[in-house]
Write an enzyme that holds these catalytic residues in place. Structure first.
Site, PDB file in Angstrom:
ATOM      1  N   GLY A 243      27.114  61.465  12.902  1.00  0.00           N
ATOM      2  CA  GLY A 243      27.901  60.951  14.016  1.00  0.00           C
ATOM      3  C   GLY A 243      27.093  60.548  15.223  1.00  0.00           C
ATOM      4  O   GLY A 243      27.516  59.709  16.018  1.00  0.00           O
TER       5      GLY A 243
ATOM      6  N   CYS B 215      32.522  60.995   3.213  1.00  0.00           N
ATOM      7  CA  CYS B 215      32.137  61.083   4.620  1.00  0.00           C
ATOM      8  C   CYS B 215      32.766  59.903   5.343  1.00  0.00           C
ATOM      9  O   CYS B 215      32.502  58.746   4.985  1.00  0.00           O
ATOM     10  CB  CYS B 215      30.611  61.049   4.743  1.00  0.00           C
ATOM     11  SG  CYS B 215      29.981  60.920   6.431  1.00  0.00           S
TER      12      CYS B 215
ATOM     13  N   THR C 136      32.284  58.826   8.442  1.00  0.00           N
ATOM     14  CA  THR C 136      31.328  58.038   9.216  1.00  0.00           C
ATOM     15  C   THR C 136      30.567  57.079   8.316  1.00  0.00           C
ATOM     16  O   THR C 136      30.464  55.880   8.593  1.00  0.00           O
ATOM     17  CB  THR C 136      30.339  58.966   9.946  1.00  0.00           C
ATOM     18  OG1 THR C 136      31.071  59.838  10.822  1.00  0.00           O
ATOM     19  CG2 THR C 136      29.345  58.165  10.763  1.00  0.00           C
TER      20      THR C 136
ATOM     21  N   CYS D 101      37.164  63.467   9.554  1.00  0.00           N
ATOM     22  CA  CYS D 101      35.838  63.889   9.096  1.00  0.00           C
ATOM     23  C   CYS D 101      36.093  64.904   8.003  1.00  0.00           C
ATOM     24  O   CYS D 101      36.924  65.812   8.180  1.00  0.00           O
ATOM     25  CB  CYS D 101      35.034  64.523  10.241  1.00  0.00           C
ATOM     26  SG  CYS D 101      33.461  65.253   9.718  1.00  0.00           S
TER      27      CYS D 101
END
Length: 264
Positions: free
Chosen positions: A44, A75, A77, A189
């Site tokens: 992140g 994930c 991100t 997340c």
């Protein structure tokens, strides 16, 4: 495609275990290799270019070594940034993880949805598009909660959850205009569902917590439907980080039927 070909579950850390749990419930016979990029954690705080290069490079090398039948980027991100690029590199199905805004929009009654994610996830145009497509007419409040990643990793190692991390994440949403009306919370997340009990207590029983693990597992199950499945060896977990640190997670992996931990 060999019957022994695994599904490769990839995450920056151990958040992807929430996806593994969901996959075990629907297709327990699927052979799995779990890959944790602990050397790159946290994602992140990295730039989009760093994340894209790292994820594409690692998954390319891992696919060459293990010849998986499917890759799941467990994930948010990495998925919101690199999913398209990984699909261009690999010639197998690649399943991503995106914030569960669509189901949250269907569940909310007040029209106010909270979203917790990493800094990199919540600023992505991909999230803007999900909001436009599925949450029109509703209010989506976002807050970066990087402290929850460390808290989730610590919890799986048997350590106490830092109450300050939970309090900061809660306040970051509740103190925004309209935050007192949040009745649905998107855990954007894969680490965050590991803190479901703590977050539920903080936001209250009236707030529904939504994540994408079940939907991802169903998608994987659909894509491998009808394929032969057999384990030539027990499932394993690998890390890009130090093996000594990784062994601190051995009980969490053992609880999911993974006894072998290796360094990639």
């Amino acid at each position: 495609m060999s019957a022994h070909s695994p599904v490769l579950l990839f995450d920056s850390g151990v958040g992807g275990l929430t996806v593994l749990d969901a996959l075990r419930r629907v297709r327990p016979e699927v052979p799995v290799i779990y890959a944790a990029d602990l050397a790159g954690l946290p994602y992140g705080a990295k730039s989009e270019a760093e994340i894209a290069a790292r994820v594409c490079g690692l998954l390319g090398r891992m696919a060459e070594r293990w010849h998986p039948r499917l890759v799941c980027i467990a994930c948010n991100t990495a998925s919101t940034i690199a999913l398209g690029m990984v699909r261009e590199v690999l010639e197998i199905p690649v399943v991503g993880t995106v914030p569960a805004i669509k189901p949250a929009a269907a569940l909310t009654r007040t029209g106010v949805i909270g979203l917790l994610g990493t800094e990199a996830t919540i600023r992505q145009a991909y999230v803007d598009k999900l909001e436009e497509a599925f949450a029109a007419g509703r209010t989506l409040l976002r807050h970066p909660a990087p402290g929850l990643v460390g808290a989730a990793e610590a919890k799986l190692r048997g350590h106490a959850v830092d109450p300050a991390a939970i309090a900061a994440a809660t306040a970051g949403l509740r103190e925004q205009a309209g935050g007192d009306r949040i009745d649905t919370l998107v855990l954007a997340c894969t680490h965050f569902p590991l803190l479901r009990d703590e977050l539920q207590a903080a936001f209250g029983a009236a707030t529904r917590l939504v994540d994408g693990a079940e939907g991802i597992a169903r998608r994987i199950a659909h894509l491998v439907e009808g394929q032969p499945m057999a384990r030539a060896e027990p499932d394993r977990a690998v890390t890009t980080g130090g093996l000594e640190d990784f062994t601190g997670l051995a009980p969490a992996f053992a609880a999911r039927g993974i006894e072998r931990l290796d360094r990639f």
